[in-house]
Design a protein around this motif. Structure first.
Motif, PDB file in Angstrom:
ATOM      1  N   TRP A  74      23.451  10.352  18.576  1.00  0.00           N
ATOM      2  CA  TRP A  74      22.105  10.211  19.121  1.00  0.00           C
ATOM      3  C   TRP A  74      21.241   9.342  18.209  1.00  0.00           C
ATOM      4  CZ3 TRP A  74      17.332  12.429  17.430  1.00  0.00           C
ATOM      5  CH2 TRP A  74      16.276  12.238  18.320  1.00  0.00           C
ATOM      6  N   LEU A  75      21.293   9.620  16.895  1.00  0.00           N
ATOM      7  CA  LEU A  75      20.493   8.833  15.957  1.00  0.00           C
ATOM      8  C   LEU A  75      20.980   7.390  15.863  1.00  0.00           C
ATOM      9  CD1 LEU A  75      19.862  11.443  13.128  1.00  0.00           C
ATOM     10  CD2 LEU A  75      18.172  10.468  14.687  1.00  0.00           C
ATOM     11  N   THR A  76      22.285   7.167  15.991  1.00  0.00           N
ATOM     12  CA  THR A  76      22.819   5.808  15.988  1.00  0.00           C
ATOM     13  C   THR A  76      22.323   5.038  17.207  1.00  0.00           C
ATOM     14  OG1 THR A  76      24.789   6.495  14.777  1.00  0.00           O
ATOM     15  CG2 THR A  76      24.949   4.436  15.998  1.00  0.00           C
ATOM     16  N   THR A  77      22.323   5.696  18.363  1.00  0.00           N
ATOM     17  CA  THR A  77      21.819   5.060  19.579  1.00  0.00           C
ATOM     18  C   THR A  77      20.321   4.780  19.466  1.00  0.00           C
ATOM     19  OG1 THR A  77      23.487   6.197  20.888  1.00  0.00           O
ATOM     20  CG2 THR A  77      21.603   5.311  22.085  1.00  0.00           C
ATOM     21  N   LEU A  78      19.603   5.728  18.904  1.00  0.00           N
ATOM     22  CA  LEU A  78      18.157   5.605  18.785  1.00  0.00           C
ATOM     23  C   LEU A  78      17.741   4.506  17.808  1.00  0.00           C
ATOM     24  CD1 LEU A  78      15.542   7.051  19.792  1.00  0.00           C
ATOM     25  CD2 LEU A  78      15.664   8.413  17.708  1.00  0.00           C
ATOM     26  N   THR A 101      24.214   3.471  11.909  1.00  0.00           N
ATOM     27  CA  THR A 101      24.807   4.781  11.608  1.00  0.00           C
ATOM     28  C   THR A 101      24.180   5.421  10.374  1.00  0.00           C
ATOM     29  OG1 THR A 101      26.561   3.712  10.333  1.00  0.00           O
ATOM     30  CG2 THR A 101      27.032   4.216  12.642  1.00  0.00           C
ATOM     31  N   SER A 102      23.467   4.647   9.596  1.00  0.00           N
ATOM     32  CA  SER A 102      22.869   5.182   8.368  1.00  0.00           C
ATOM     33  C   SER A 102      21.912   6.337   8.655  1.00  0.00           C
ATOM     34  CB  SER A 102      22.127   4.086   7.610  1.00  0.00           C
ATOM     35  OG  SER A 102      23.027   3.108   7.184  1.00  0.00           O
ATOM     36  N   ALA A 103      21.160   6.253   9.727  1.00  0.00           N
ATOM     37  CA  ALA A 103      20.204   7.320  10.048  1.00  0.00           C
ATOM     38  C   ALA A 103      20.927   8.651  10.264  1.00  0.00           C
ATOM     39  CB  ALA A 103      19.388   6.947  11.287  1.00  0.00           C
ATOM     40  N   GLY A 104      22.050   8.617  10.956  1.00  0.00           N
ATOM     41  CA  GLY A 104      22.828   9.837  11.178  1.00  0.00           C
ATOM     42  C   GLY A 104      23.397  10.393   9.891  1.00  0.00           C
ATOM     43  N   ILE A 105      23.863   9.512   9.031  1.00  0.00           N
ATOM     44  CA  ILE A 105      24.415   9.955   7.753  1.00  0.00           C
ATOM     45  C   ILE A 105      23.318  10.557   6.878  1.00  0.00           C
ATOM     46  CG2 ILE A 105      25.515   9.170   5.618  1.00  0.00           C
ATOM     47  CD1 ILE A 105      27.070   7.155   7.362  1.00  0.00           C
ATOM     48  N   TYR A 106      22.153   9.920   6.872  1.00  0.00           N
ATOM     49  CA  TYR A 106      21.039  10.474   6.098  1.00  0.00           C
ATOM     50  C   TYR A 106      20.622  11.839   6.643  1.00  0.00           C
ATOM     51  CZ  TYR A 106      20.579   5.750   4.193  1.00  0.00           C
ATOM     52  OH  TYR A 106      20.805   4.546   3.588  1.00  0.00           O
TER      53      TYR A 106
END
Length: 144
Positions: free
Chosen positions: A102-106, A110-115
């Motif tokens: 979801w965060l990657t799409t948004l 992919t960094s946002a999802g990992i964070y």
């Protein structure tokens, strides 16, 4: 090497009797190393070393973590508590990738999802500090 990390953390946790402290240290360290590895992708060897550290910390967590329900709950309930914890962990195995996707799409990265996962790990480590006092010291040593 991973089983040695688990054995060392279990032995230190047993010696000090501080399960919640070791869980907090390993979870916070896991989250920090995971977040920093994602933050510095251009330094491939440092990122790789941090990912290896996350694997070691993940294994180091298991010994002290799974001993906590036996310290908090009576013997007849501890097994059921472990089952509920395992079920919630399986739910996390669904929600974590969903959150990253979801965060990657948004955000488009992919960094946002990992964070987000790193922040959740650090939050979990801090949450461990709120566990009952029975998990912070070996009660059996004090009574014998």
């Amino acid at each position: 090497m991973a089983s040695q990390a688990r054995d060392v953390s279990s032995a230190l946790s047993d010696r000090k009797g501080n399960r919640r402290g070791w869980c907090a240290i390993t979870l916070c360290g896991f989250g920090f190393a995971f977040g920093v590895a994602a933050f510095i992708p251009h330094y491939k060897w440092i990122s790789f070393a941090l990912i290896v550290i996350t694997g070691l910390l993940s294994k180091a967590l298991s010994g002290p973590y799974w001993s906590i329900p036996g310290l908090i709950f009576p013997p007849g309930v501890a097994g059921g508590a472990r089952g509920i914890i395992n079920g919630l962990g399986n739910l996390g195995g669904f929600i974590g990738p969903l959150l990253v996707g979801w965060l990657t799409t948004l955000t488009g990265t992919t960094s946002a999802g990992i964070y987000a996962l790193a922040a959740i790990l650090v939050f979990g480590g801090l949450l461990c500090r709120l566990l009952p006092d029975a998990t912070a010291s070996d009660v059996s040593r004090k009574t014998s």
